[in-house]
Scaffold this active site. Structure first.
Site, PDB file in Angstrom:
ATOM      1  N   LYS A   7      -7.109  -4.880  -2.986  1.00 22.90           N
ATOM      2  CA  LYS A   7      -7.901  -5.359  -1.848  1.00 22.90           C
ATOM      3  C   LYS A   7      -8.803  -4.246  -1.358  1.00 22.90           C
ATOM      4  O   LYS A   7      -8.567  -3.070  -1.660  1.00 22.90           O
ATOM      5  CB  LYS A   7      -6.970  -5.833  -0.732  1.00 22.90           C
ATOM      6  CG  LYS A   7      -6.051  -4.733  -0.225  1.00 22.90           C
ATOM      7  CD  LYS A   7      -4.973  -5.266   0.674  1.00 22.90           C
ATOM      8  CE  LYS A   7      -4.120  -4.137   1.196  1.00 22.90           C
ATOM      9  NZ  LYS A   7      -4.859  -3.184   2.029  1.00 22.90           N
ATOM     10  N   HIS A  25     -10.489   7.116   1.727  1.00 22.77           N
ATOM     11  CA  HIS A  25      -9.109   6.994   1.229  1.00 22.77           C
ATOM     12  C   HIS A  25      -9.046   5.920   0.146  1.00 22.77           C
ATOM     13  O   HIS A  25      -9.882   5.022   0.094  1.00 22.77           O
ATOM     14  CB  HIS A  25      -8.147   6.628   2.374  1.00 22.77           C
ATOM     15  CG  HIS A  25      -8.421   5.270   2.954  1.00 22.77           C
ATOM     16  ND1 HIS A  25      -9.410   5.053   3.891  1.00 22.77           N
ATOM     17  CD2 HIS A  25      -7.875   4.065   2.695  1.00 22.77           C
ATOM     18  CE1 HIS A  25      -9.451   3.765   4.180  1.00 22.77           C
ATOM     19  NE2 HIS A  25      -8.542   3.138   3.474  1.00 22.77           N
ATOM     20  N   ASP A  46      -4.566  -0.753  -1.846  1.00 17.79           N
ATOM     21  CA  ASP A  46      -5.861  -0.568  -1.193  1.00 17.79           C
ATOM     22  C   ASP A  46      -6.758   0.116  -2.235  1.00 17.79           C
ATOM     23  O   ASP A  46      -6.366   1.144  -2.808  1.00 17.79           O
ATOM     24  CB  ASP A  46      -5.638   0.339   0.039  1.00 17.79           C
ATOM     25  CG  ASP A  46      -6.613   0.095   1.172  1.00 17.79           C
ATOM     26  OD1 ASP A  46      -7.034  -1.056   1.389  1.00 17.79           O
ATOM     27  OD2 ASP A  46      -6.958   1.089   1.865  1.00 17.79           O
ATOM     28  N   HIS A  68     -17.403   2.624   0.521  1.00 15.26           N
ATOM     29  CA  HIS A  68     -16.872   1.551   1.366  1.00 15.26           C
ATOM     30  C   HIS A  68     -17.243   1.767   2.833  1.00 15.26           C
ATOM     31  O   HIS A  68     -17.114   2.875   3.352  1.00 15.26           O
ATOM     32  CB  HIS A  68     -15.349   1.441   1.217  1.00 15.26           C
ATOM     33  CG  HIS A  68     -14.823   0.137   1.718  1.00 15.26           C
ATOM     34  ND1 HIS A  68     -14.384  -0.033   3.010  1.00 15.26           N
ATOM     35  CD2 HIS A  68     -14.723  -1.065   1.109  1.00 15.26           C
ATOM     36  CE1 HIS A  68     -14.021  -1.304   3.165  1.00 15.26           C
ATOM     37  NE2 HIS A  68     -14.214  -1.937   2.022  1.00 15.26           N
ATOM     38  N   CYS A 113      -1.930  -2.580   7.579  1.00  7.71           N
ATOM     39  CA  CYS A 113      -1.831  -3.492   6.436  1.00  7.71           C
ATOM     40  C   CYS A 113      -0.547  -4.303   6.404  1.00  7.71           C
ATOM     41  O   CYS A 113      -0.569  -5.471   6.013  1.00  7.71           O
ATOM     42  CB  CYS A 113      -2.097  -2.735   5.149  1.00  7.71           C
ATOM     43  SG  CYS A 113      -3.838  -2.232   5.079  1.00  7.71           S
ATOM     44  N   HIS A 127     -10.653   0.963  -2.736  1.00  7.40           N
ATOM     45  CA  HIS A 127     -12.020   0.973  -2.218  1.00  7.40           C
ATOM     46  C   HIS A 127     -13.011   1.648  -3.163  1.00  7.40           C
ATOM     47  O   HIS A 127     -12.699   2.692  -3.748  1.00  7.40           O
ATOM     48  CB  HIS A 127     -12.073   1.751  -0.893  1.00  7.40           C
ATOM     49  CG  HIS A 127     -11.247   1.180   0.208  1.00  7.40           C
ATOM     50  ND1 HIS A 127     -11.348  -0.116   0.640  1.00  7.40           N
ATOM     51  CD2 HIS A 127     -10.306   1.758   1.009  1.00  7.40           C
ATOM     52  CE1 HIS A 127     -10.513  -0.309   1.646  1.00  7.40           C
ATOM     53  NE2 HIS A 127      -9.861   0.807   1.889  1.00  7.40           N
ATOM     54  N   ASP A 185       0.799  -1.234   0.000  1.00  7.82           N
ATOM     55  CA  ASP A 185       0.000   0.000   0.000  1.00  7.82           C
ATOM     56  C   ASP A 185       0.833   1.287   0.000  1.00  7.82           C
ATOM     57  O   ASP A 185       0.541   2.214   0.756  1.00  7.82           O
ATOM     58  CB  ASP A 185      -0.968   0.012   1.198  1.00  7.82           C
ATOM     59  CG  ASP A 185      -1.965  -1.139   1.161  1.00  7.82           C
ATOM     60  OD1 ASP A 185      -1.894  -1.980   0.255  1.00  7.82           O
ATOM     61  OD2 ASP A 185      -2.827  -1.193   2.057  1.00  7.82           O
TER      62      ASP A 185
HETATM   63  C1  VGL Z   1      -4.691   0.797   5.683  1.00 11.56           C
HETATM   64  C2  VGL Z   1      -6.242   1.681   7.107  1.00 11.56           C
HETATM   65  C3  VGL Z   1      -7.221   1.548   6.160  1.00 11.56           C
HETATM   66  C4  VGL Z   1      -3.271   0.400   5.444  1.00 11.56           C
HETATM   67  C5  VGL Z   1      -5.661   0.646   4.715  1.00 11.56           C
HETATM   68  O1  VGL Z   1      -2.847   0.326   4.268  1.00 11.56           O
HETATM   69  O2  VGL Z   1      -2.548   0.164   6.431  1.00 11.56           O
HETATM   70  N1  VGL Z   1      -4.986   1.287   6.869  1.00 11.56           N
HETATM   71  N2  VGL Z   1      -6.926   1.031   4.966  1.00 11.56           N
HETATM   72 ZN    ZN Z   2      -8.330   1.076   3.374  1.00 10.40          ZN
END
Ligand code: VGL
Ligand code: ZN
Length: 203
Positions: free
Chosen positions: A106, A81, A46, A52, A151, A48, A8
């Site tokens: 994801k 995000h 990530d 979401h 993550c 979304h 990510d």
């Molecule tokens: C993440 C919070 C929400 C991450 C992703 O990549 O760590 N944290 N979505």
């Molecule tokens: Zn996320």
């Protein structure tokens, strides 16, 4: 066969982004320097939909960073995000992508969050990352990226569960919460994960 997983490393997790991780930009040059040391480089993203359910904006009367329940699981409510197709969801423009052989997305199901690159948070659906890595003959997994306490941590736990010797490259990650990271790190070590520094790989 050693794989480097870039977790990510997206604009929204970097200072200036919607869910900026403090010093998140510091992981990029280290991730770039490490890549030539590996047989295989893979990234997670990530990704979304705008509705979401991990977004506080989807829950009337709930505040940012409050914890609620989603699909019977504790769920932190995040700012919007990494919305599909937005600049925030793109990889950092400084991240070297020429050696990235596959990208695993994801968090696409609006009903459940997905911190790990392997499974959603309920372990209901697999991304097939484990099968992909096995198919490539990978027998050791090294992790870098964001965020260390979400993550990267959950990806490490699933990598261990899948039976991969797992190395968490600490200085190539940054956490949302320092406190959360200490707990995550202790848990990861207890479960057999190895915490290392990039200097041990770069020489
Ligand atoms: C993440 C919070 C929400 C991450 C992703 O990549 O760590 N944290 N979505
Ligand atoms: Zn996320």
């Amino acid at each position: 066969m050693e794989a480097l997983l870039l977790i990510d490393i997206q604009n929204d997790f970097i200072p200036g982004g919607a869910l900026a991780v403090p010093e998140g930009d510091a992981v990029v040059p280290i991730a770039n320097a490490l890549q030539p040391q590996f047989d295989l480089v893979v990234a997670t993203q990530d990704w979304h939909p705008s509705n979401h359910k991990s977004f506080a904006s989807q829950h009337e009367g709930k505040k940012l960073f409050e914890t609620t329940q989603l699909q019977g699981l504790d769920q932190v409510l995040w700012p919007d995000h990494c919305v599909q197709g937005t600049a925030g969801a793109e990889f950092s423009p400084e991240l070297e992508m020429s050696r990235v052989e596959a990208i695993f997305r994801k968090g696409t199901d609006p009903e459940i969050d997905s911190y790990s690159g392997f499974y959603d948070n309920g372990h209901l659906k697999s991304t097939a990352l484990a099968e992909y890595l096995r198919g490539k003959g990978v027998n050791e997994v090294y992790l870098v990226g964001l965020a260390a306490d979400f993550c990267v941590y959950f990806t490490a736990l699933d990598a261990l569960k899948e039976g991969f010797p797992t190395y968490f490259i600490e200085d190539a990650t940054r956490a949302i919460s320092a406190e959360g990271f200490e707990k995550a790190k202790a848990d990861m070590i207890r479960k057999g994960g190895q915490v290392i520094q990039s200097a041990q790989l770069l020489s």
